[in-house]
Design a protein around this motif. Structure first.
Motif, PDB file in Angstrom:
ATOM      1  N   ALA A 251     -40.872 -37.702  72.146  1.00 43.65           N
ATOM      2  CA  ALA A 251     -39.497 -37.806  71.639  1.00 43.65           C
ATOM      3  C   ALA A 251     -38.548 -36.921  72.432  1.00 43.65           C
ATOM      4  N   LEU A 252     -39.002 -35.715  72.809  1.00 43.61           N
ATOM      5  CA  LEU A 252     -38.148 -34.839  73.609  1.00 43.61           C
ATOM      6  C   LEU A 252     -37.858 -35.450  74.972  1.00 43.61           C
ATOM      7  N   ARG A 253     -38.856 -36.045  75.597  1.00 42.54           N
ATOM      8  CA  ARG A 253     -38.630 -36.661  76.912  1.00 42.54           C
ATOM      9  C   ARG A 253     -37.701 -37.867  76.798  1.00 42.54           C
ATOM     10  N   ARG A 254     -37.853 -38.651  75.756  1.00 41.98           N
ATOM     11  CA  ARG A 254     -36.955 -39.795  75.578  1.00 41.98           C
ATOM     12  C   ARG A 254     -35.518 -39.356  75.338  1.00 41.98           C
ATOM     13  N   ALA A 255     -35.348 -38.157  74.796  1.00 44.93           N
ATOM     14  CA  ALA A 255     -34.000 -37.629  74.580  1.00 44.93           C
ATOM     15  C   ALA A 255     -33.426 -36.984  75.845  1.00 44.93           C
TER      16      ALA A 255
ATOM     17  N   ARG B 297     -29.786 -26.331  74.569  1.00 41.32           N
ATOM     18  CA  ARG B 297     -29.235 -27.079  73.442  1.00 41.32           C
ATOM     19  C   ARG B 297     -29.116 -26.186  72.214  1.00 41.32           C
TER      20      ARG B 297
ATOM     21  N   THR C 210     -29.227 -28.167  66.136  1.00 44.63           N
ATOM     22  CA  THR C 210     -29.362 -29.592  66.450  1.00 44.63           C
ATOM     23  C   THR C 210     -30.813 -29.959  66.743  1.00 44.63           C
ATOM     24  N   LEU C 211     -31.510 -29.099  67.495  1.00 41.17           N
ATOM     25  CA  LEU C 211     -32.908 -29.368  67.801  1.00 41.17           C
ATOM     26  C   LEU C 211     -33.768 -29.340  66.546  1.00 41.17           C
TER      27      LEU C 211
ATOM     28  N   ARG D 283     -33.412 -32.493  64.463  1.00 36.78           N
ATOM     29  CA  ARG D 283     -33.966 -33.712  65.043  1.00 36.78           C
ATOM     30  C   ARG D 283     -35.469 -33.635  65.270  1.00 36.78           C
ATOM     31  N   PHE D 284     -35.962 -32.451  65.704  1.00 37.06           N
ATOM     32  CA  PHE D 284     -37.366 -32.350  66.095  1.00 37.06           C
ATOM     33  C   PHE D 284     -38.175 -31.410  65.211  1.00 37.06           C
TER      34      PHE D 284
END
Length: 529
Positions: A199-203, A214, A218-219, A222-223
């Motif tokens: 998911a981190l790489r896709r973001a 970042r 926010t992180l 989301r994560f």
């Protein structure tokens, strides 16, 4: 934006990673398996395989297997289709763990704070230790040379945090300083689950620096908080305590040799000298040791540990050496000096007060206690600490929990049992033999909550001619969470019964009829002599 790295911690860590540990272990410990050309194994690349959901998959690959495009988690059938000469060995996690522990013991020559970083790594806290080796580079060279002479391939890295050292050892990131290298690490260095890393790489966040740039809120939204915690530990904004494999010992003595010693007898003679010094220090402190550990460091980086425990504090050097020799005689494999021992260390990690004492004039009872304690120590060392046990009383009214069997060398001085001396005309209230767990029986009674008239146990029918009871034992409701009892925690009504052949049993009805159970079960809990 992430805040800056914390400064002033002053700690230095050294991470070791053994990427081919299972294969290196086989090369060293089992050369007969490695030379398998005559067994149809061929002389091609080598891999370790394990069963995953019924399929044999690759778990560890050597450099040759990686060079031809094989990857972890590939099935063995697919790998053999690509490379017919592939040599496959079964995984042995327990042997790998034992080997890693031996490597960790060997690293105790560099620092007392060495811990396992399973499954294939070690973590060393070398704060304040590098000056003994003329700096970090010299320490790393000495460690690498020892391991490579043995046949272990290792990658290592220093870091200001354990997480940074761990990541830099596995993901080399050339940079002018450590902070820049950490920020160039891939997101996999955070040791998150594969889904979070994907998911981190896709973001668009591919490196630690991208994530650190970042906002944390926010992180986290989301994560998850796990990603933020991992990032903080990697950057030094948060710390996690390190659990060394061996705690700091009360007494630590060692002898270093200018040249490796190839005689085990000489190393034992040095150990005997160290036990005498330890006994002298314990006498000065009015203490005795309960646990003693000897480490024989080999020049190839491995170490042979010997541990003995005693049921009572002791500082008798000859008696301690007898225990060490008993321990050596009980080993499956003798102590192999290999290319020689270069250091012997003795530690006493557990001590207790031991004031000087004087025997009574006759000395009979005190001498008997000492002889019994020495016998227990010898048997525990010879056959295993869990084979010789001592019953310890517990503060509970539940019959099967009233005493606990613990290793005799682990218990403190036995507590005094309350004397239970019933009158000669009264039978004992408790049987000598209890079943664990109680065995179910079929009971016939006149009324559901009445005494038993007959019961069937082990397919044999017993007619009850005499009974006494009930003795009601309630469950320990105050130990249940929120006072809610589970189904197996019910009231017990115990009866002492005698059958037509004169055999006596201790049986109980489990649960109050109509209140705790619609059909309470019956069990036989013990037999009277």
């Amino acid at each position: 934006m992430m805040e800056e790295r914390l400064e002033g911690t002053g700690r230095r860590y050294l991470a070791l990673w053994f990427p081919f540990l299972p294969l290196d272990r086989l090369r060293i410990a089992r050369p007969d398996l490695w030379q398998g050309a005559g067994e149809g194994m061929g002389d091609g690349p080598a891999v370790i395989v394990e069963s995953v959901r019924g399929a044999m998959r690759l778990a560890c690959l050597d450099e040759d297997a990686l060079a031809i495009g094989l990857t972890p988690a590939m099935t063995l059938a697919d790998a053999r289709a690509r490379e017919p000469t592939l040599r496959a060995f079964d995984a042995d996690d327990h042997a790998d763990q034992d080997w890693l522990e031996r490597l960790c013991d060997g690293c105790a020559r560099y620092t007392p704070l060495a811990s396992l970083d399973s499954p294939q790594g070690l973590m060393l806290d070398v704060t304040g230790c590098t000056h003994l080796w003329d700096g970090e580079g010299a320490l790393a060279n000495d460690l690498t040379d020892r391991l490579e002479r043995r046949g272990m391939r290792v990658r290592l890295a220093f870091g200001s945090t354990a997480e940074a050292a761990h990541a830099l050892a596995r993901y080399p990131a050339p940079a002018p300083d450590e902070d820049s290298a950490v920020r160039r690490l891939p997101v996999e260095a955070l040791r998150l689950d594969p889904e979070s890393a994907t998911a981190l790489r896709r973001a668009g966040l591919r490196t630690v620096g991208d994530i650190a740039a970042r906002p944390a809120a926010t992180l986290a939204a989301r994560f998850g908080e796990e990603a933020i915690d991992a990032l903080h530990r990697l950057l030094g904004l948060a710390t996690r305590p390190m659990a060394p494999r061996r705690p700091r010992a009360a007494i630590r003595l060692e002898r270093r040799f200018a040249e490796p010693v190839g005689s085990t007898d000489y190393a034992l003679a040095v150990l005997e000298s160290l036990t005498e010094e330890a006994a002298q220090q314990l006498t000065e402190r009015a203490q005795g040791g309960r646990r003693f550990e000897a480490l024989f460091f080999r020049s190839d980086g491995l170490a042979f540990p010997l541990r003995v425990e005693t049921g009572q504090p002791m500082r008798d050097a000859p008696a301690l050496m007898r225990l060490f020799r008993e321990r050596i005689d009980s080993l499956n494999d003798p102590i192999d000096p290999g290319f020689g021992f270069d250091m012997v260390r003795l530690t006493v990690p557990r001590v207790e007060p031991l004031a000087p004492s004087q025997l009574a004039l006759e000395g009979g009872e005190a001498r008997a206690r000492e002889d019994m304690a020495a016998l227990i120590d010898r048997l525990s060392v010879r056959v295993g600490r869990r084979r010789i046990q001592r019953l310890v009383p517990r503060d509970t009214h539940i019959p099967e929990q009233a005493q606990l069997a613990l290793p005799a060398v682990e218990c403190r001085a036995p507590a005094a049992w309350e004397p239970a001396a019933p009158a000669p005309e009264n039978p004992p209230m408790r049987p000598l033999h209890l079943f664990d767990p109680p065995q179910p029986i079929e009971v016939v009674a006149e009324v559901p909550d009445g005494p038993p008239h007959r019961f069937r146990w082990r397919r044999a029918l017993h007619e009850v001619t005499r009974f006494e009871g009930p003795e009601r034992i309630a469950p320990e409701w105050w130990k249940a969470p929120n006072g809610a009892l589970e189904g197996h925690d019910r009231t017990r009504d115990y009866y002492r019964v005698e059958d037509a052949r004169g055999r006596r049993f201790w049986i109980f009805r489990h649960g109050l009829y109509g209140l705790e159970a619609a059909h309470p079960g019956w069990f036989v809990h013990g037999l009277f002599a």
